[in-house]
Scaffold this active site. Structure first.
Site: not given
Length: 645
Positions: A170, A168
């Site tokens: 991150y 995602h």
């Protein structure tokens, strides 16, 4: 139906789980401002454990103090251990297993101006002169060590397992993806260098947890909407290296928040159920890792099919358990028909999460989410007869709640079927699950013994005859009429009649109103009309849509070739055209039919209210009968009044 695979046990290192269902880490905003566990977080998790879930992961839990945003859980300092232990103990006492998701958010921490944004490379901020500098080597080393220290704290707090979030976009994913990582040192360039940071984090975690504790890892199957991003082949290669470094289980997700691919992180109703399963199956086959499938798995039959077909070893059922915390027990006991299914509306779980004025996530289908203790149903000691005007989702939610509490609700619906506008909404493309949900609510009300009367509009005479102690007005809203010359011409209709199939349109169609309903009419007419134009007064269409649904709807509008005209006011409808004022000039848009979709207005109930007041009968107004809004508002108000009476 029996779900033998879904409810079989699985052992991973020293951890034995009673079934294959994972409740994943999802942002809730239920933590304190300074990142501590709250009783609300504990109640939220315990409800799903009591409901039969096999493994619960905490929401994203910050490992590095400098990059730990407010209102998210943190495990970055020893002071957080007692609260996290209280959560783990509560999960264990309820019969479940507990995991912590170790998280370093990158740009996702920007909600807190005080939190450090860690990115692999210099990143300009769009629309400004500001540039976020790429992480220096000291920060990288501190972050690696933070993962190890966080893992040690999780062990001390009594958790059964950990999950390393490497998806995602991150921080670990951003280092791994060539789209984000443009470094030229040992942490950038080649695949081996881009994988270095994540692998160092995994080794740091592994070296700080017991040998018999399993380590999960969440990854993206590949990069969507990112030119030159990660391929699934690179992800597979990374998973093999992660396995060597100590990862036991791979949770195959998808999406990033730097592009339209965010729709895959919290997939709306527009995406098909199980859309990411085949990616999980391929990664499982080529890596040999125990694999978790995720992506709109919202019914037990689908979960069972995935496991039976050997495409995954476990499944994430996240929003399915937000909508119904008893999802697992109901499926296990063969009570499928009573499961409240998530429909991917995203109104409470995502739109509520990103909204600044909403304190924590909720759910259109489960207003008790985040209020598990407060909203526990309490039997009434003074049963009342409650007349409910309207059998849409608001009226049905109130009726079911009242019936369960021991009252005698009577639903009076003017139409020939229950479900109200939610049934109508289900006529739009990709929204069949909304129609199914509305029909299910009617069926559930019947199963629970709610008295239902169709083709029965509420009147003062009916109230007098029934003599209820309370009246709930949930009669909804009706389409607003356009008040311009030509609005009453025979080729002019409204959105409700189109979606209900009451009219048949062809040729050139102009839709006046570019909100959610107008766009859904446009999609509905694709393939029926030759040319579709949406006219909107505001500066953009779809302003009332949630972020992720808007991505999907606008993509489909584009591919369907629907024309949109914004900043345009309709001034007149002619027999063969619509006249609009646009940026100071007048234009005629040729058409054969016109659809008015400018919104809805609450139906009038002044007579009913006046009668109730005169007779001393308590009355309550909920849902669109107050004013036209989202279904989330309707069920929230219905649940509240159903508990208050």
């Amino acid at each position: 139906m029996k779900y033998n695979h879904l409810f079989s046990s699985i052992k991973i290192r020293g951890l034995e789980l009673k079934n294959r269902v994972v409740f994943p880490a999802m942002g809730t905003k239920m933590a304190t401002e300074d990142k501590y566990v709250t009783d609300q977080v504990i109640d939220y998790h315990v409800a799903r454990v009591v409901g039969g879930c096999g493994l619960n992961f905490t929401e994203v839990c910050s490992v590095y103090s400098k990059a730990a945003p407010k209102h998210f859980l943190a495990i970055s300092e020893d002071k957080y251990i007692p609260g996290l232990k209280k959560l783990a103990d509560a999960i264990h006492e309820a019969g479940g297993k507990a995991g912590v998701q170790l998280w370093l958010g990158g740009f996702a921490v920007a909600s807190d101006p005080a939190a450090m944004i860690i990115v692999p490379s210099d990143t300009p901020i769009k629309g400004t002169d500001h540039v976020i500098k790429g992480a220096d080597l000291d920060t990288i080393q501190e972050a690696v060590e933070a993962y190890g220290a966080a893992a040690k704290r999780a062990v001390e707090a009594g958790y059964d397992t950990l999950e390393f979030h490497a998806g995602h976009n991150y921080v670990p994913h951003s280092f791994l993806s060539p789209f984000f990582n443009r470094r030229t040192d040992e942490y950038g360039g080649s695949f081996e260098n881009r994988a270095r940071f994540a692998l160092e984090c995994i080794r740091a975690i592994r070296s700080n947890i017991p040998e018999d504790m399993p380590l999960f890892m969440r990854i993206d199957a590949h990069d969507d909407y990112l030119d030159g991003g990660l391929t699934i082949e690179e992800v597979i290669e990374f998973c093999k290296l992660a396995k060597e470094a100590g990862v036991d289980v791979v949770d195959v997700s998808r999406g990033n928040f730097s592009s339209a691919a965010i729709k895959y992180e919290v997939p709306p109703i527009d995406l098909p159920r199980g859309f990411n399963v085949e990616n999980a199956a391929r990664i499982r086959k080529e890596t040999g890792l125990i694999t978790v499938a995720v992506g709109r798995i919202n019914e037990p039959a689908l979960a069972e099919q995935i496991l039976t077909e050997d495409k995954a070893d476990m499944v994430v059922i996240g929003r399915g358990q937000l909508a119904d915390p008893d999802f697992c027990n109901k499926a296990l006991n063969g009570d499928d028909e009573s499961i409240v299914r998530c429909i991917g509306c995203n109104q409470g779980c995502y739109d509520g999460f990103v909204a600044q004025d909403v304190p924590y996530i909720t759910c259109m289908r489960n207003p008790a989410l985040g209020r598990e203790q407060e909203y526990a149903l309490v039997k009434t000691t003074t049963p009342k007869k409650v007349l409910i005007a309207g059998g849409g989702v608001a009226g049905l939610e109130a009726a079911i709640t009242l019936k369960r509490r021991g009252h005698h609700p009577v639903v009076c619906e003017a139409a020939e079927q229950l479900g109200g506008q939610f049934v109508l909404a289900g006529a739009a493309p990709r929204k069949e699950e909304m129609k199914e949900a509305a029909i299910w609510m009617g069926e559930q009300a019947n199963r629970e013994g709610v008295e239902i009367r169709l083709s029965t509009p509420i009147t003062t005479e009916l109230i007098e005859k029934e003599a209820p102690q309370d009246v709930i007005i949930a009669i909804g809203a009706a389409p607003m009429k356009l008040r311009i010359p030509g609005a009453d011409l025979p080729h002019v209709t409204n959105s409700h009649d189109v979606l209900a199939g009451n009219v048949s349109l062809k040729g050139k169609v102009v839709i006046i109103g570019g909100g959610l309903v107008g766009l859904e009419v446009a999609e509905y007419l694709e393939g029926k009309a030759e040319e579709i134009t949406v006219v909107e007064m505001l500066d953009q269409v779809g302003k009332d849509l949630g972020d992720l649904r808007k991505i999907s709807v606008m993509e489909n509008i584009y591919h369907a070739g629907v024309q949109t005209v914004t900043n345009a006011k309709c001034t007149e409808i002619l027999t063969n055209a619509v006249v609009v004022e646009e940026e100071g000039h007048t234009e005629s848009i040729p058409c054969d039919y016109v659809v008015v979709a400018i919104g809805a207005k609450a139906r009038s109930f002044e007579g009913i209210a006046a009668y109730c007041s005169e007779q001393g009968i308590a009355y309550h107004v909920i849902g669109d009968a107050i004013r036209a809004r989202r279904a989330l508002n309707a069920t929230t108000e219905a649940a509240a009044i159903g508990r208050a009476i």
